[in-house]
Write an enzyme that holds these catalytic residues in place. Structure first.
Site, PDB file in Angstrom:
ATOM      1  N   ASP A 106      -0.065 -10.960  13.352  1.00 45.23           N
ATOM      2  CA  ASP A 106      -1.222 -10.581  12.850  1.00 45.23           C
ATOM      3  C   ASP A 106      -2.162 -11.457  11.860  1.00 45.23           C
ATOM      4  O   ASP A 106      -3.355 -11.148  11.616  1.00 45.23           O
ATOM      5  CB  ASP A 106      -1.243  -9.076  12.105  1.00 45.23           C
ATOM      6  N   SER A 107      -1.689 -12.526  12.088  1.00 46.82           N
ATOM      7  CA  SER A 107      -2.466 -13.910  11.520  1.00 46.82           C
ATOM      8  C   SER A 107      -3.807 -14.162  12.623  1.00 46.82           C
ATOM      9  O   SER A 107      -4.740 -14.808  11.952  1.00 46.82           O
ATOM     10  CB  SER A 107      -1.694 -15.201  11.360  1.00 46.82           C
ATOM     11  N   ASP A 112       3.622  -8.393  16.325  1.00 48.93           N
ATOM     12  CA  ASP A 112       3.427  -7.823  14.869  1.00 48.93           C
ATOM     13  C   ASP A 112       2.867  -6.439  14.983  1.00 48.93           C
ATOM     14  O   ASP A 112       1.956  -6.213  15.627  1.00 48.93           O
ATOM     15  CB  ASP A 112       2.514  -8.949  14.024  1.00 48.93           C
ATOM     16  N   LYS A 161       7.559  -6.804  15.194  1.00 50.06           N
ATOM     17  CA  LYS A 161       7.934  -7.394  14.082  1.00 50.06           C
ATOM     18  C   LYS A 161       7.080  -6.701  12.681  1.00 50.06           C
ATOM     19  O   LYS A 161       6.049  -6.294  13.083  1.00 50.06           O
ATOM     20  CB  LYS A 161       7.574  -8.837  13.568  1.00 50.06           C
ATOM     21  N   GLU A 204       6.530  -6.010   8.338  1.00 49.48           N
ATOM     22  CA  GLU A 204       6.996  -6.497   6.716  1.00 49.48           C
ATOM     23  C   GLU A 204       7.563  -5.360   6.165  1.00 49.48           C
ATOM     24  O   GLU A 204       7.100  -4.274   6.390  1.00 49.48           O
ATOM     25  CB  GLU A 204       5.467  -6.889   6.498  1.00 49.48           C
ATOM     26  N   GLU A 254       9.233 -15.676   4.409  1.00 46.15           N
ATOM     27  CA  GLU A 254       8.144 -16.182   4.359  1.00 46.15           C
ATOM     28  C   GLU A 254       7.883 -16.739   2.824  1.00 46.15           C
ATOM     29  O   GLU A 254       8.091 -15.898   1.683  1.00 46.15           O
ATOM     30  CB  GLU A 254       6.853 -15.445   4.617  1.00 46.15           C
TER      31      GLU A 254
HETATM   32  O1  KIV Z   1       1.290 -13.078  11.242  1.00 45.64           O
HETATM   33  C1  KIV Z   1       1.997 -14.062  11.276  1.00 45.64           C
HETATM   34  O2  KIV Z   1       1.640 -15.213  11.973  1.00 45.64           O
HETATM   35  C2  KIV Z   1       3.129 -14.034  10.960  1.00 45.64           C
HETATM   36  C3  KIV Z   1       4.053 -15.520  10.800  1.00 45.64           C
HETATM   37  C4  KIV Z   1       3.171 -16.635  10.049  1.00 45.64           C
HETATM   38  C5  KIV Z   1       5.519 -15.288  10.565  1.00 45.64           C
HETATM   39  O3  KIV Z   1       3.725 -12.983  10.399  1.00 45.64           O
END
Ligand code: KIV
Length: 279
Positions: free
Chosen positions: A44-45, A83, A112, A114, A181
């Site tokens: 989600d970056s 994510d 994924k 958090e 992280e």
């Molecule tokens: O959203 C993302 O890019 C991430 C990674 C940097 C682990 O969660």
């Protein structure tokens, strides 16, 4: 045939390091996959590096499904993890299962999310319906603005103990791996030694089972922030700026396009056309 979740788990057992890179679009994902990266993570970056937001909070399921679809068309050998964005899994287990299913339908092999032990029940329910889950502890960008701030996690005995407990709770809940992280490297090492599943580090030292970086960071394409843990393997922004500047100059000076870039009519057809229109 692409890698499976079990292949990734076996890499830790076999002492092989796991390479992970974020991917959001077809073109870059194809290159990462061809380079032999083990896991493509649709992170989600994307909120920052693809959509220009300040953080990951505004990212929606619609965004994540679109990025996941593009990456899934490109990948041939890597495992594809996507994510779950902010508030797509926190409000209820039903939400978490339904939204995990949406990412799988969009082409992901695993999701994924958090959170530490507080997410154990949710993770367990997603895994129970047959969807593999990757955990993510330490700095958690979706809530960091509210609680922790962007700082290294696990620097005191008590915060370190909590991280170790969280990692164990996630393993018990059924995750196949955990992103660590910005955790002090000593604590990341202790966690990696005390869980049987792979740990994927970002800013958490060398003792993790693998490493992940945001693709724009390692290619030197995103200049807004440069965390200490980023290693830039090239400075692509410079090359892109130069090339686009050269294109602009060529257009303005009339040196682009040239004969090799255009298409011609048959001479006979052109003559007929000219005589018909008197030109
Ligand atoms: O959203 C993302 O890019 C991430 C990674 C940097 C682990 O969660």
């Amino acid at each position: 045939m692409h890698k499976s979740v079990q292949d990734i788990v076996n890499m830790k057992k076999d002492g092989k390091k796991i390479s992970v890179i974020t991917s959001y679009d077809y073109t870059l994902a194809s290159l990462c996959d061809k380079a032999g990266i083990d896991i493509l993570l649709v992170g989600d970056s994307a909120g920052m590096v693809m959509l220009g937001y300040e953080n990951t909070i505004p990212v929606t399921m619609e965004h994540m499904c679109m990025f996941t679809e593009s990456v899934s068309k490109a990948r041939e050998t890597a495992l594809l993890v996507a994510d779950l964005p902010f508030m797509s899994y926190q409000a209820s287990i039903d939400d978490a299962i339904r939204n995990s299913g949406r990412l799988i339908k969009a082409g992901a092999d695993a999701v994924k999310l958090e959170g530490g032990s507080v997410m154990a029940e949710t993770i367990n329910s997603i895994v129970d319906v047959g969807i593999p889950v990757m955990g993510h502890i330490g700095l958690q960008p979706q809530t960091t603005m509210l609680f922790q701030g962007y700082k290294v996690q696990g620097k005191t005995k008590d915060t370190a103990l909590k991280l170790i407990q969280d990692a164990k709770a996630l393993e018990e809940a059924g995750v196949f791996s955990i992103v660590l992280e910005m955790i002090s490297h000593e604590v990341a090492e202790i966690i990696s030694e005390n869980v049987s599943i792979p740990t994927i580090g970002i800013g958490s030292g060398i003792r993790c089972s693998g490493q992940v970086l945001v693709v724009q960071d390692l290619l030197g394409m995103y200049d807004k922030i440069k965390p200490k843990f980023v290693k830039r393997y090239m400075n692509l922004s410079e090359d892109i700026l130069k090339s686009i500047g050269n294109y602009k100059k060529d257009v303005e000076s009339g040196t682009f396009p040239s004969q090799e870039n255009w298409f011609s009519m048959d001479k006979e057809e052109l003559d007929k056309l000219r005589s018909e229109i008197g030109n």
